[in-house]
Design an enzyme around this catalytic site. Structure first.
Site, PDB file in Angstrom:
ATOM      1  N   HIS A   1      -1.443   4.879   7.122  1.00  0.00           N
ATOM      2  CA  HIS A   1      -0.947   5.205   5.788  1.00  0.00           C
ATOM      3  C   HIS A   1      -0.699   6.709   5.643  1.00  0.00           C
ATOM      4  O   HIS A   1      -1.447   7.525   6.175  1.00  0.00           O
ATOM      5  CB  HIS A   1      -1.949   4.748   4.726  1.00  0.00           C
ATOM      6  CG  HIS A   1      -2.138   3.266   4.693  1.00  0.00           C
ATOM      7  ND1 HIS A   1      -3.143   2.638   5.395  1.00  0.00           N
ATOM      8  CD2 HIS A   1      -1.441   2.290   4.050  1.00  0.00           C
ATOM      9  CE1 HIS A   1      -3.055   1.329   5.189  1.00  0.00           C
ATOM     10  NE2 HIS A   1      -2.036   1.104   4.381  1.00  0.00           N
TER      11      HIS A   1
ATOM     12  N   SER B   1       0.808  -1.216   0.000  1.00  0.00           N
ATOM     13  CA  SER B   1       0.000   0.000   0.000  1.00  0.00           C
ATOM     14  C   SER B   1       0.842   1.268   0.000  1.00  0.00           C
ATOM     15  O   SER B   1       0.380   2.324  -0.443  1.00  0.00           O
ATOM     16  CB  SER B   1      -0.937   0.009   1.214  1.00  0.00           C
ATOM     17  OG  SER B   1      -0.197  -0.103   2.417  1.00  0.00           O
TER      18      SER B   1
END
Length: 213
Positions: free
Chosen positions: A191, A40
């Site tokens: 993230h 990711s």
């Protein structure tokens, strides 16, 4: 005789200009194709198209004078084992093989507290597969979260430098210090947001450019 000399001068002049144009064409930015193969963090999770690691890295390298093309081959959630499974067909699907591969995997292994030796084995297999196709490898090191205990942290963090030494490849830290502070993460707290990715790319580019030169 004078008329002949003038005629020759007139004919030679365009050829000289053409030669200068050809010289100018040679002085183009150096071109390089880079495969960003990871999870990711390279896939730009939670970000709009064009704001993730690969496009930001491409822009940063072009500002440094490199005619770079960065291919986004990140898949959110991938472990090193899953990356190993898809590496072959990812390379086969490309029209041309890249010059360089940034291998960024292992973070999801760490989050699942998988055995670091398994992560090392999978990364080693991918490095060998890339080198077998004469692709230069840059290994992106992902640090273990400090709350996993000192033994696990030490074992996991040792994976990347060990691979770098074994295969003679550069190992670059992927996440610079401070990149996880408030304001640089998405609401999930894991993230990076656009500014977080920008900070990662800035630090990564500074270390990558000398290697590409």
């Amino acid at each position: 005789m004078l008329r002949i000399l003038l005629l020759l001068a007139f004919l030679v002049a365009p050829l000289s200009a053409g030669g200068a144009q050809e010289t100018a064409k040679v002085a183009e930015p150096r071109g390089v194709t880079i495969l960003a193969f990871g999870d990711s963090l390279t896939a730009g999770y939670g970000l709009a198209e064009g704001l993730g690691f690969a496009p930001q890295l491409e822009d940063a390298l072009r500002r440094e004078g490199l005619a770079a093309t960065v291919i986004d081959a990140g898949v959110s959630g991938d472990t090193s084992a899953q990356g190993r499974e898809r590496l072959g067909w990812t390379l086969d699907s490309l029209e041309e093989l890249p010059d360089v591969a940034i291998l960024e995997l292992g973070g999801n292994d760490m989050l699942r507290a998988l055995d670091p030796s398994v992560t090392e084995e999978n990364l080693a297999a991918m490095i060998e597969a890339l080198q077998a196709r004469e692709i230069e490898v840059v290994l992106a090191a992902i640090p273990a979260a400090r709350n996993y205990g000192p033994d696990y942290v030490a074992a996991f963090d040792a994976v990347y430098p060990a691979l770098g030494e074994r295969y003679g490849i550069p190992v670059l830290p992927f996440v610079p210090e401070g990149a996880s502070r408030a304001g640089l993460l998405l609401p999930d707290g894991v993230h990076p947001n656009f500014e977080g990715v920008k900070q990662i790319v800035t630090a990564f580019t500074a270390r990558l450019v000398p290697l590409l030169d």
